[in-house]
Design an enzyme around this catalytic site. Structure first.
Site, PDB file in Angstrom:
ATOM      1  N   MET A  75       8.495  17.159  28.292  1.00  0.00           N
ATOM      2  CA  MET A  75       8.357  16.487  29.585  1.00  0.00           C
ATOM      3  C   MET A  75       9.109  15.161  29.669  1.00  0.00           C
ATOM      4  O   MET A  75       8.959  14.412  30.627  1.00  0.00           O
ATOM      5  CB  MET A  75       6.877  16.259  29.919  1.00  0.00           C
ATOM      6  N   CYS A  76       9.907  14.849  28.663  1.00  0.00           N
ATOM      7  CA  CYS A  76      10.697  13.615  28.694  1.00  0.00           C
ATOM      8  C   CYS A  76      11.925  13.795  29.574  1.00  0.00           C
ATOM      9  O   CYS A  76      12.583  14.829  29.538  1.00  0.00           O
ATOM     10  CB  CYS A  76      11.139  13.226  27.287  1.00  0.00           C
ATOM     11  N   HIS A  77      12.222  12.750  30.330  1.00  0.00           N
ATOM     12  CA  HIS A  77      13.419  12.759  31.170  1.00  0.00           C
ATOM     13  C   HIS A  77      14.642  12.426  30.316  1.00  0.00           C
ATOM     14  O   HIS A  77      14.557  11.564  29.433  1.00  0.00           O
ATOM     15  CB  HIS A  77      13.297  11.703  32.274  1.00  0.00           C
ATOM     16  N   MET A 116       8.900   7.163  24.124  1.00  0.00           N
ATOM     17  CA  MET A 116       9.071   8.391  23.341  1.00  0.00           C
ATOM     18  C   MET A 116      10.381   8.376  22.556  1.00  0.00           C
ATOM     19  O   MET A 116      10.439   8.881  21.426  1.00  0.00           O
ATOM     20  CB  MET A 116       8.989   9.627  24.232  1.00  0.00           C
ATOM     21  N   GLU A 117      11.404   7.768  23.126  1.00  0.00           N
ATOM     22  CA  GLU A 117      12.685   7.667  22.418  1.00  0.00           C
ATOM     23  C   GLU A 117      12.547   6.789  21.178  1.00  0.00           C
ATOM     24  O   GLU A 117      13.090   7.119  20.109  1.00  0.00           O
ATOM     25  CB  GLU A 117      13.756   7.137  23.361  1.00  0.00           C
ATOM     26  N   ASP A 131      14.106  13.816   3.548  1.00  0.00           N
ATOM     27  CA  ASP A 131      15.040  14.915   3.288  1.00  0.00           C
ATOM     28  C   ASP A 131      16.079  14.543   2.237  1.00  0.00           C
ATOM     29  O   ASP A 131      16.390  15.342   1.355  1.00  0.00           O
ATOM     30  CB  ASP A 131      15.736  15.328   4.586  1.00  0.00           C
TER      31      ASP A 131
END
Length: 164
Positions: A75-77, A116-117, A131
């Site tokens: 749902m992120c733009h 969110m970014e 990793d």
């Protein structure tokens, strides 16, 4: 009570319409960490890991993750980000375990925030370090990931308080 904005009247997922929101400068700062053993700490600090420069690679991964957040968080733009920065600092107080603190800052001028970014950047940075060093020790611990602060937008500013 706050309503969930990503749910439509039928109870299904939707992406929020931000068409009518004001364009403002928006910034978010997020935190994550990874705790490693002394061997990995020395490899990272001395840039001797056989896969290459761990911090530079993790920094680039964090930047790429912020730029691609809308492709992995449904749902992120998609946003035109104007700045992304990744900072590292070692906490050596619990040696022989060492915690690498990760702070990401993301900014834009737009209609929706970049929390969110920033969180995605912090997470991807920690995952990349894992990793690149897992051949040495798979027992590393990725720590809490959280929003430290945000500014701009309708909901106003946020600053995490200690213990929050």
């Amino acid at each position: 009570m706050t309503e969930f904005t990503h749910i439509n009247q039928q109870g299904h997922a939707k992406m929020v319409d931000v068409s009518d929101k004001q364009i403002t400068k928006r910034t978010a700062v997020a935190h994550s960490s990874i705790t490693v053993n002394e061997t990995i700490f020395k490899q990272i600090s001395n840039n001797t890991n056989t896969k290459g420069n761990v911090l530079n690679t993790a920094q680039i991964a964090g930047i790429m993750a912020a730029k691609n957040t809308s492709t992995i968080i449904p749902m992120c733009h998609p946003l035109p980000l104007t700045g992304i920065d990744v900072h590292f600092s070692w906490d050596e107080t619990n040696a022989p375990l060492y915690t690498l603190n990760i702070q990401t800052t993301v900014s834009t001028t737009g209609k929706t925030g970049v929390e969110m970014e920033a969180l995605t950047a912090a997470s991807a940075t920690a995952l990349t370090i894992y990793d690149m060093t897992k051949a040495v020790d798979k027992g590393m611990i990725i720590g809490e990931t959280y929003l430290e602060s945000k500014s701009g937008g309708k909901s106003g500013d946020f600053q995490r308080q200690s213990g929050q």
